[in-house]
Motif scaffolding. Structure first.
Motif, PDB file in Angstrom:
ATOM      1  N   ALA A   1       2.594   8.541  -7.321  1.00  0.00           N
ATOM      2  CA  ALA A   1       1.967   7.943  -6.144  1.00  0.00           C
ATOM      3  C   ALA A   1       1.799   6.468  -6.432  1.00  0.00           C
ATOM      4  O   ALA A   1       1.535   6.082  -7.569  1.00  0.00           O
ATOM      5  CB  ALA A   1       0.625   8.600  -5.863  1.00  0.00           C
TER       6      ALA A   1
ATOM      7  N   ASP B   1      -2.152  11.936  -0.348  1.00  0.00           N
ATOM      8  CA  ASP B   1      -0.787  12.082  -0.868  1.00  0.00           C
ATOM      9  C   ASP B   1      -0.828  12.450  -2.353  1.00  0.00           C
ATOM     10  O   ASP B   1      -0.106  13.334  -2.812  1.00  0.00           O
ATOM     11  CB  ASP B   1       0.012  10.782  -0.701  1.00  0.00           C
TER      12      ASP B   1
ATOM     13  N   ASP C   1       0.368   4.576  -0.726  1.00  0.00           N
ATOM     14  CA  ASP C   1       0.161   6.012  -0.544  1.00  0.00           C
ATOM     15  C   ASP C   1      -1.336   6.244  -0.389  1.00  0.00           C
ATOM     16  O   ASP C   1      -2.143   5.371  -0.702  1.00  0.00           O
ATOM     17  CB  ASP C   1       0.675   6.798  -1.759  1.00  0.00           C
TER      18      ASP C   1
ATOM     19  N   GLU D   1      -6.256   4.357   1.111  1.00  0.00           N
ATOM     20  CA  GLU D   1      -4.999   3.898   0.516  1.00  0.00           C
ATOM     21  C   GLU D   1      -5.190   3.559  -0.951  1.00  0.00           C
ATOM     22  O   GLU D   1      -6.204   2.989  -1.351  1.00  0.00           O
ATOM     23  CB  GLU D   1      -4.469   2.673   1.261  1.00  0.00           C
TER      24      GLU D   1
END
Length: 94
Positions: free
Chosen positions: A24, A32, A28, A78
């Protein structure tokens, strides 16, 4: 880029390790990275996620020491470079 999860208590036992690296990167989301973490770990997934795939309310997800559910945008938060992610089960005792 990869991101490392730190797992605590029974979550580490279910994952087979206290530290798990996933693919990741910045941009992302925490969700995620969580999806990658539980992807091949059904025992961990069952403990962390509901049948609908939502995060169980008693599980704490931290990014750089901040609870993403309380202090940020939840699993939509994020990732940035060098984030440290952690999963904690419910804490009890007295």
């Amino acid at each position: 880029m990869s991101t490392e999860w730190k797992l605590f208590a029974d979550l580490a036992e279910r994952a087979g390790d206290k530290r798990v690296t996933v693919e990741a990167s910045a941009g992302d989301t925490v969700g995620d990275a969580l999806e990658q973490l539980v992807d091949d770990r059904s025992d961990l997934a069952g403990r962390v996620l509901t049948d609908d795939g939502d995060l169980r309310s008693q599980i704490n997800v931290l990014r750089n020491g901040s609870n993403v559910v309380v202090e940020e945008d939840g699993l939509e938060t994020e990732l940035e470079g060098d984030d440290e992610l952690a999963l904690f089960p419910p804490v009890s005792g007295g």
